[in-house]
Design a protein around this motif. Sequence first.
Motif, PDB file in Angstrom:
ATOM      1  N   LEU A  73       0.871  -1.170   0.000  1.00 34.81           N
ATOM      2  CA  LEU A  73       0.000   0.000   0.000  1.00 34.81           C
ATOM      3  C   LEU A  73       0.909   1.222   0.000  1.00 34.81           C
ATOM      4  O   LEU A  73       1.601   1.492   0.987  1.00 34.81           O
ATOM      5  N   ASP A  74       0.926   1.924  -1.119  1.00 34.79           N
ATOM      6  CA  ASP A  74       1.870   3.013  -1.334  1.00 34.79           C
ATOM      7  C   ASP A  74       1.184   4.122  -2.118  1.00 34.79           C
ATOM      8  O   ASP A  74       0.366   3.852  -3.006  1.00 34.79           O
ATOM      9  N   GLU A  75       1.530   5.346  -1.817  1.00 34.90           N
ATOM     10  CA  GLU A  75       0.885   6.490  -2.458  1.00 34.90           C
ATOM     11  C   GLU A  75       1.057   6.512  -3.971  1.00 34.90           C
ATOM     12  O   GLU A  75       0.274   7.147  -4.673  1.00 34.90           O
ATOM     13  N   HIS A  76       2.047   5.815  -4.498  1.00 38.88           N
ATOM     14  CA  HIS A  76       2.282   5.809  -5.943  1.00 38.88           C
ATOM     15  C   HIS A  76       1.659   4.603  -6.637  1.00 38.88           C
ATOM     16  O   HIS A  76       1.880   4.397  -7.831  1.00 38.88           O
ATOM     17  N   LYS A 116       9.953  -3.316  -5.332  1.00 38.57           N
ATOM     18  CA  LYS A 116      10.367  -4.000  -6.569  1.00 38.57           C
ATOM     19  C   LYS A 116       9.954  -5.462  -6.583  1.00 38.57           C
ATOM     20  O   LYS A 116       9.710  -6.030  -7.638  1.00 38.57           O
ATOM     21  N   HIS A 117       9.893  -6.084  -5.414  1.00 40.72           N
ATOM     22  CA  HIS A 117       9.564  -7.509  -5.345  1.00 40.72           C
ATOM     23  C   HIS A 117       8.088  -7.776  -5.040  1.00 40.72           C
ATOM     24  O   HIS A 117       7.682  -8.921  -4.914  1.00 40.72           O
ATOM     25  N   SER A 118       7.306  -6.714  -4.928  1.00 41.30           N
ATOM     26  CA  SER A 118       5.889  -6.913  -4.623  1.00 41.30           C
ATOM     27  C   SER A 118       5.148  -7.401  -5.870  1.00 41.30           C
ATOM     28  O   SER A 118       5.579  -7.178  -6.998  1.00 41.30           O
ATOM     29  N   SER A 119       4.047  -8.060  -5.646  1.00 41.85           N
ATOM     30  CA  SER A 119       3.207  -8.535  -6.748  1.00 41.85           C
ATOM     31  C   SER A 119       2.313  -7.425  -7.275  1.00 41.85           C
ATOM     32  O   SER A 119       1.900  -7.457  -8.437  1.00 41.85           O
ATOM     33  N   TYR A 120       2.013  -6.454  -6.418  1.00 42.98           N
ATOM     34  CA  TYR A 120       1.085  -5.378  -6.779  1.00 42.98           C
ATOM     35  C   TYR A 120       1.343  -4.198  -5.850  1.00 42.98           C
ATOM     36  O   TYR A 120       1.658  -4.399  -4.681  1.00 42.98           O
ATOM     37  N   VAL A 121       1.212  -2.991  -6.379  1.00 40.20           N
ATOM     38  CA  VAL A 121       1.335  -1.782  -5.565  1.00 40.20           C
ATOM     39  C   VAL A 121       0.022  -1.018  -5.693  1.00 40.20           C
ATOM     40  O   VAL A 121      -0.418  -0.711  -6.807  1.00 40.20           O
ATOM     41  N   MET A 122      -0.605  -0.757  -4.565  1.00 41.31           N
ATOM     42  CA  MET A 122      -1.940  -0.166  -4.527  1.00 41.31           C
ATOM     43  C   MET A 122      -1.937   1.103  -3.686  1.00 41.31           C
ATOM     44  O   MET A 122      -1.242   1.182  -2.668  1.00 41.31           O
ATOM     45  N   SER A 123      -2.732   2.062  -4.104  1.00 43.76           N
ATOM     46  CA  SER A 123      -2.926   3.280  -3.330  1.00 43.76           C
ATOM     47  C   SER A 123      -4.393   3.355  -2.926  1.00 43.76           C
ATOM     48  O   SER A 123      -5.271   3.039  -3.723  1.00 43.76           O
ATOM     49  N   LEU A 124      -4.653   3.793  -1.710  1.00 41.71           N
ATOM     50  CA  LEU A 124      -6.036   3.944  -1.260  1.00 41.71           C
ATOM     51  C   LEU A 124      -6.604   5.321  -1.564  1.00 41.71           C
ATOM     52  O   LEU A 124      -7.811   5.520  -1.470  1.00 41.71           O
ATOM     53  N   SER A 125      -5.731   6.287  -1.916  1.00 42.43           N
ATOM     54  CA  SER A 125      -6.220   7.640  -2.172  1.00 42.43           C
ATOM     55  C   SER A 125      -5.112   8.484  -2.777  1.00 42.43           C
ATOM     56  O   SER A 125      -3.928   8.210  -2.587  1.00 42.43           O
ATOM     57  N   ASP A 126      -5.500   9.546  -3.473  1.00 39.00           N
ATOM     58  CA  ASP A 126      -4.535  10.551  -3.913  1.00 39.00           C
ATOM     59  C   ASP A 126      -4.088  11.409  -2.744  1.00 39.00           C
ATOM     60  O   ASP A 126      -3.051  12.066  -2.804  1.00 39.00           O
ATOM     61  N   MET A 127      -4.879  11.441  -1.703  1.00 38.98           N
ATOM     62  CA  MET A 127      -4.537  12.232  -0.526  1.00 38.98           C
ATOM     63  C   MET A 127      -3.513  11.477   0.320  1.00 38.98           C
ATOM     64  O   MET A 127      -3.396  10.266   0.219  1.00 38.98           O
ATOM     65  N   THR A 128      -2.810  12.191   1.158  1.00 38.12           N
ATOM     66  CA  THR A 128      -1.836  11.590   2.052  1.00 38.12           C
ATOM     67  C   THR A 128      -2.456  11.432   3.439  1.00 38.12           C
ATOM     68  O   THR A 128      -3.031  12.375   3.967  1.00 38.12           O
ATOM     69  N   PHE A 129      -2.333  10.231   3.992  1.00 40.83           N
ATOM     70  CA  PHE A 129      -2.808   9.933   5.329  1.00 40.83           C
ATOM     71  C   PHE A 129      -1.662   9.345   6.134  1.00 40.83           C
ATOM     72  O   PHE A 129      -0.723   8.797   5.568  1.00 40.83           O
TER      73      PHE A 129
END
Length: 157
Positions: A73-76, A116-129
């Motif tokens: 879970l990453d902002e990008h 780099k080794h993750s299967s998927y990178v997901m963001s929950l929002s454009d906002m920063t929490f």
Amino acid sequence: MKIILVQIEKTNDVYLNEGIKIYTDRLKNYVSFQTETIVMNKLVRQKPFEEQKKAEAVEIEKLLLPSDYLVCLDEHGKQLKSTLFADFLNKRMVSGCKRLVFLIGGPFGIDQSILKHSSYVMSLSDMTFSHQMIRLFFCEQLYRGFSILKNEKYHHE
């Protein structure tokens, strides 16, 4: 399938812990769900941000199995609507995924070696929490995803 939420450091705020407990209790009706909390040594917290992230990465690697489907879970990362997140969960279940691991990094994010080794990178929002607040948001969305898959009334479109 087992879903594991890996998080760095404990959740400090009582209201967040209470909210997280509500959704983790509800998730018991759908899936095996657990959290793993990595507590970092206080000396690590005195180092520069990049060194902290590298130290966290070492501890994260210790929890992962080669067969894990790791979602950072990453902002990008890619944003999904709740219905598409439900589809994502369903695809992991029908694919025979044994451990679906979601990772919330520490206060400075996730080290590139893990991303780099993750299967998927997901963001929950454009906002920063805060990394602690995201825990509650994630648990709610996970519950929402399963309620969508079960055609329950929790989710309204």
